[in-house]
Design a protein around this motif. Structure first.
Motif, PDB file in Angstrom:
ATOM      1  N   ASN A 211      54.945 -12.711  -1.777  1.00 17.88           N
ATOM      2  CA  ASN A 211      56.003 -13.484  -1.951  1.00 17.88           C
ATOM      3  C   ASN A 211      55.575 -14.769  -2.862  1.00 17.88           C
ATOM      4  N   GLU A 212      54.462 -15.385  -2.428  1.00 20.25           N
ATOM      5  CA  GLU A 212      53.760 -16.268  -3.192  1.00 20.25           C
ATOM      6  C   GLU A 212      53.261 -15.917  -4.452  1.00 20.25           C
ATOM      7  N   HIS A 213      52.463 -14.770  -4.546  1.00 20.09           N
ATOM      8  CA  HIS A 213      51.965 -14.176  -5.760  1.00 20.09           C
ATOM      9  C   HIS A 213      52.976 -14.025  -6.782  1.00 20.09           C
ATOM     10  N   TYR A 214      54.221 -13.315  -6.135  1.00 23.17           N
ATOM     11  CA  TYR A 214      55.293 -13.115  -7.147  1.00 23.17           C
ATOM     12  C   TYR A 214      55.781 -14.114  -7.760  1.00 23.17           C
ATOM     13  N   ALA A 426      56.583  -0.606   0.031  1.00 28.20           N
ATOM     14  CA  ALA A 426      57.160  -1.852   1.091  1.00 28.20           C
ATOM     15  C   ALA A 426      56.791  -3.140   0.244  1.00 28.20           C
ATOM     16  N   GLU A 427      55.802  -3.485  -0.361  1.00 29.09           N
ATOM     17  CA  GLU A 427      55.399  -4.518  -1.120  1.00 29.09           C
ATOM     18  C   GLU A 427      56.373  -4.496  -2.309  1.00 29.09           C
ATOM     19  N   ARG A 428      56.363  -3.471  -3.096  1.00 30.68           N
ATOM     20  CA  ARG A 428      57.267  -3.312  -4.255  1.00 30.68           C
ATOM     21  C   ARG A 428      58.862  -3.610  -3.996  1.00 30.68           C
ATOM     22  N   ALA A 429      59.375  -3.058  -2.696  1.00 32.87           N
ATOM     23  CA  ALA A 429      60.748  -3.316  -2.483  1.00 32.87           C
ATOM     24  C   ALA A 429      60.844  -4.851  -1.934  1.00 32.87           C
ATOM     25  N   PHE A 430      59.807  -5.520  -1.475  1.00 31.58           N
ATOM     26  CA  PHE A 430      59.834  -6.893  -1.125  1.00 31.58           C
ATOM     27  C   PHE A 430      59.987  -7.628  -2.469  1.00 31.58           C
ATOM     28  N   ALA A 431      59.026  -7.543  -3.215  1.00 31.00           N
ATOM     29  CA  ALA A 431      59.205  -8.067  -4.514  1.00 31.00           C
ATOM     30  C   ALA A 431      60.405  -7.976  -5.498  1.00 31.00           C
ATOM     31  N   ALA A 432      60.972  -6.571  -5.268  1.00 25.34           N
ATOM     32  CA  ALA A 432      62.342  -6.302  -6.082  1.00 25.34           C
ATOM     33  C   ALA A 432      63.286  -7.212  -5.521  1.00 25.34           C
ATOM     34  N   ARG A 433      63.210  -7.401  -3.968  1.00 28.93           N
ATOM     35  CA  ARG A 433      64.521  -8.241  -3.502  1.00 28.93           C
ATOM     36  C   ARG A 433      64.286  -9.755  -3.973  1.00 28.93           C
ATOM     37  N   VAL A 434      63.171 -10.084  -3.901  1.00 19.70           N
ATOM     38  CA  VAL A 434      63.024 -11.290  -4.561  1.00 19.70           C
ATOM     39  C   VAL A 434      63.450 -11.416  -6.039  1.00 19.70           C
ATOM     40  N   GLY A 435      63.136 -10.579  -6.698  1.00 20.06           N
ATOM     41  CA  GLY A 435      63.537 -10.609  -8.221  1.00 20.06           C
ATOM     42  C   GLY A 435      64.891 -10.592  -8.262  1.00 20.06           C
ATOM     43  N   ASP A 436      65.737  -9.678  -7.373  1.00 22.17           N
ATOM     44  CA  ASP A 436      67.205  -9.523  -7.472  1.00 22.17           C
ATOM     45  C   ASP A 436      67.860 -11.031  -7.178  1.00 22.17           C
ATOM     46  N   PHE A 437      67.222 -11.824  -6.207  1.00 28.32           N
ATOM     47  CA  PHE A 437      67.726 -13.033  -5.759  1.00 28.32           C
ATOM     48  C   PHE A 437      67.649 -13.983  -6.819  1.00 28.32           C
ATOM     49  N   ILE A 438      66.554 -13.944  -7.547  1.00 32.00           N
ATOM     50  CA  ILE A 438      66.191 -14.949  -8.639  1.00 32.00           C
ATOM     51  C   ILE A 438      67.201 -14.743  -9.862  1.00 32.00           C
ATOM     52  N   VAL A 439      67.527 -13.505 -10.166  1.00 29.90           N
ATOM     53  CA  VAL A 439      68.357 -13.185 -11.237  1.00 29.90           C
ATOM     54  C   VAL A 439      69.822 -13.615 -10.778  1.00 29.90           C
TER      55      VAL A 439
END
Length: 460
Positions: A211-214, A426-439
Motif C-alpha cells: 500500500n505505502e510503496h504503491y 494477491a499483492e497485484r490484486a491489492f494494488a489494483a484495488r487501490v488504483g481503482d479507488f484512486i481513479v
C-alpha cells in the motif's frame, strides 16, 4: 515537633546539542518544576549557514524568553510513540512522561541535524566499533520473533529514535539494493541513511507495505516531491525508505553521512505531538467542536515561515489534493516536514503516504477536515471552496491543480498496479484495488473542484 527548615536542592540537568561537528546549544532541564531552557552557542550562531532548531526557538529569543513549553514541545516531538515508546521507557526504566530521560537515551540519532550529548563529553569523531551488519536472514528471524523481542531492540540496545507509532528500524545502506547493498546498525559519528518499515503483522492492515510503496511510487510517477522507497524482502516484505534528512558519501576514512535539519508541522507550529490531529481532543460528542490541532489552515499558515512562499503554498496544495486522491485519512501534522535554513523553512519530500480507506476495520475520520467535512464521503464542492478560503488558495488555482493531478493519477494509477515490485497475485490484486479507488477519486475531485470554482465568494 517542629523542625528546622532544610533548603531543598533542586536538580538541574543539561545536554549539549551538536551538529556538523560543532556545539550548537545547551539544553537545560529542572525536572522538579518541569522547566526547560535553550542557550545557543555564540560560535554556532556566527557560523555562515547555521540554523536554529525551529521558528519557535530563534537564535535571539524574545525579551520575555521563549514561549512557555516551547523547548519541551520541540524535544517531545522527536520521540517515538505507541509501542516503541513503551519499549524505550521499559528498557531504560523511566516513565513515558519523562521527556528529558528519553531524549537523553535516544538523542544520538534523532530526526534532523542535531545530536543530544552529555555536557562533559564530545561526540566521537571516529567510530569506536565497525557498523554492525544486519543480514537478510537475521532480519527475517527478528521479524518472526517480534512478539517476544521488539524490533526496536538489537543487541540489548533500543534502536528506534524517530517519531511515529509503526515499528521501524534505522539502518545504513552501503550500496543500492540492486548493487548488493548491505544493511548496518550504526553508532556515532555514522548516521543512518534508510528506515525499514516491516509489515505490521495484524489482520486489520494487510499488504501495508505494498500500500505505502504503491502510493509513494505513484507520487513519484506524478513528478511529486516524495521520498525514495523500495520493497526489501527477507522474504517477508519490508518497506525501505531513503531518509531525505541524510546525505551519504564516502570519505578517505570510510562512509560519511551528513545530517540535514528538518522539523515536522507540529514543531513548525510550536504544538505538542498530541495536537497532530485537528480534533486534538478526539471526536466525542462533547469535544468534537474543539479543533485546536494541526489543520489544513494551520499547515498553510506555515507558508509565512518559508523562504519561497509561492512554491511552498503550491507544494502544500498538491500534498492535500494527493491525500484526497489516495484516501489517506491519517494525513496528520507529523506527516509533513520542512527543511530548516537560517532564512526560513522549505517543504521537505513527502512520506507516509497510505490509502487508509482500504482498511474497513480502521476509523476513517480525516486527520484534517476539508472545510468542516471530517470524512471523504462528506467532502462537497462547498467544502473544497471553504478549504481554499481558509488556506488562502485561489479557487481557480485549486481547479487547475485538481484537474492536472486527477489526470496524472488516472494515467499512472493503473500502470503502477502492474509494477514488477508486486510479486504475486494477491499483492497485484491489492494494488489494483487501490488504483481503482484512486481513479474514482480523480473523477470525483475534478467534478468537485470545477463546482467549487463557481461558488460565489459571499457564500463562504
Amino acid at each position: 515537633m517542629s523542625g528546622i527548615g532544610i533548603p531543598t536542592v533542586v536538580a538541574h540537568y543539561a545536554l549539549n546539542l551538536w551538529a556538523e561537528g560543532q556545539k550548537v546549544a545547551t539544553l537545560g532541564h529542572v525536572p522538579m518544576h518541569d522547566q526547560w531552557s535553550l542557550d545557543y552557542d555564540a560560535a554556532w550562531v556566527a557560523k555562515p549557514g547555521a540554523f536554529p532548531l525551529s521558528p519557535a526557538l530563534p537564535f535571539q529569543p524574545p525579551a520575555a524568553g521563549y514561549a512557555v513549553g516551547a523547548v519541551k514541545r520541540f524535544v517531545e516531538n522527536l520521540l517515538p510513540e505507541g509501542r516503541a515508546l513503551d519499549i524505550t521507557a521499559s528498557t531504560f526504566h523511566v516513565s513515558k512522561a519523562n521527556v528529558y530521560a528519553l531524549i537523553s537515551a535516544l538523542g544520538a540519532e534523532t530526526t534532523g541535524a542535531f545530536r543530544f550529548w552529555p555536557v562533559d563529553q564530545d561526540p566521537p569523531a571516529v567510530a569506536t566499533t565497525p557498523p554492525r551488519e544486519v543480514t537478510r536472514e537475521e532480519l527475517d528471524q527478528r521479524l518472526a520473533e517480534r512478539d517476544q523481542m521488539p524490533l526496536a531492540v538489537w543487541d540489548g540496545k533500543v534502536r528506534m529514535s524517530i517519531a511515529g507509532v509503526q515499528d521501524k528500524l534505522m539502518v545504513y545502506l552501503d550500496l543500492p539494493l540492486d548493487d548488493g547493498g548491505r544493511l548496518f546498525l550504526v553508532e556515532p559519528p555514522l548516521a543512518s541513511t534508510h528506515i525499514l518499515k516491516p509489515e505490521p503483522g495484524r489482520e486489520l492492515t494487510p499488504y501495508l507495505v505494498v500500500n505505502e510503496h504503491y502510493c509513494m511510487t505513484l507520487a513519484r510517477r506524478m513528478k511529486l516531491p516524495v521520498a525514495d522507497v523500495a520493497i526489501y524482502r527477507t522474504p517477508r516484505p519490508v518497506l525501505l525508505v531513503r531518509r531525505f534528512d541524510r546525505i551519504a558519501s564516502h570519505g578517505v576514512a570510510g562512509p560519511v553521512v551528513q545530517r540535514l535539519h528538518i522539523i515536522d508541522a507540529c514543531q513548525a507550529s510550536d504544538l505538542p505531538a498530541t495536537y497532530k490531529y485537528e480534533r486534538n481532543l478526539g471526536s466525542g460528542e462533547h469535544v468534537r467542536h474543539i479543533r485546536d490541532g494541526v489543520s489544513f489552515e494551520v499547515l498553510f499558515d506555515r507558508v509565512e515561515q518559508t523562504v519561497n512562499k509561492a512554491a511552498a503554498r503550491m507544494t502544500l496544495l498538491r500534498w492535500a489534493l494527493f491525500q484526497f486522491l489516495i484516501g489517506n485519512s491519517d494525513a496528520h501534522g507529523k506527516n509533513f516536514s520542512f527543511f530548516v535554513h537560517r532564512e526560513g523553512l522549505e517543504p521537505a519530500p513527502w512520506y507516509d503516504l497510505v490509502s487508509v480507506v482500504q482498511y474497513p476495520g480502521i476509523d476513517h475520520e480525516l486527520a484534517m477536515a476539508w472545510g468542516d467535512a471530517f470524512s471523504l464521503q462528506e467532502v462537497t464542492a462547498f467544502a473544497l471552496a471553504d478549504f481554499a478560503q481558509r488556506c488562502g488558495v485561489d479557487r481557480q488555482l485549486l481547479k487547475r491543480e485538481a484537474r492536472r493531478m486527477a489526470k496524472l493519477a488516472t494515467e499512472h494509477a493503473p500502470q503502477q498496479a502492474q509494477a514488477d515490485d508486486y510479486i504475486d497475485e494477491a499483492e497485484r490484486a491489492f494494488a489494483a484495488r487501490v488504483g481503482d479507488f484512486i481513479v474514482g477519486q480523480a473523477a470525483r475531485l475534478t467534478e468537485l473542484a470545477d463546482d467549487a470554482a463557481k461558488i460565489k465568494s459571499e457564500f463562504l
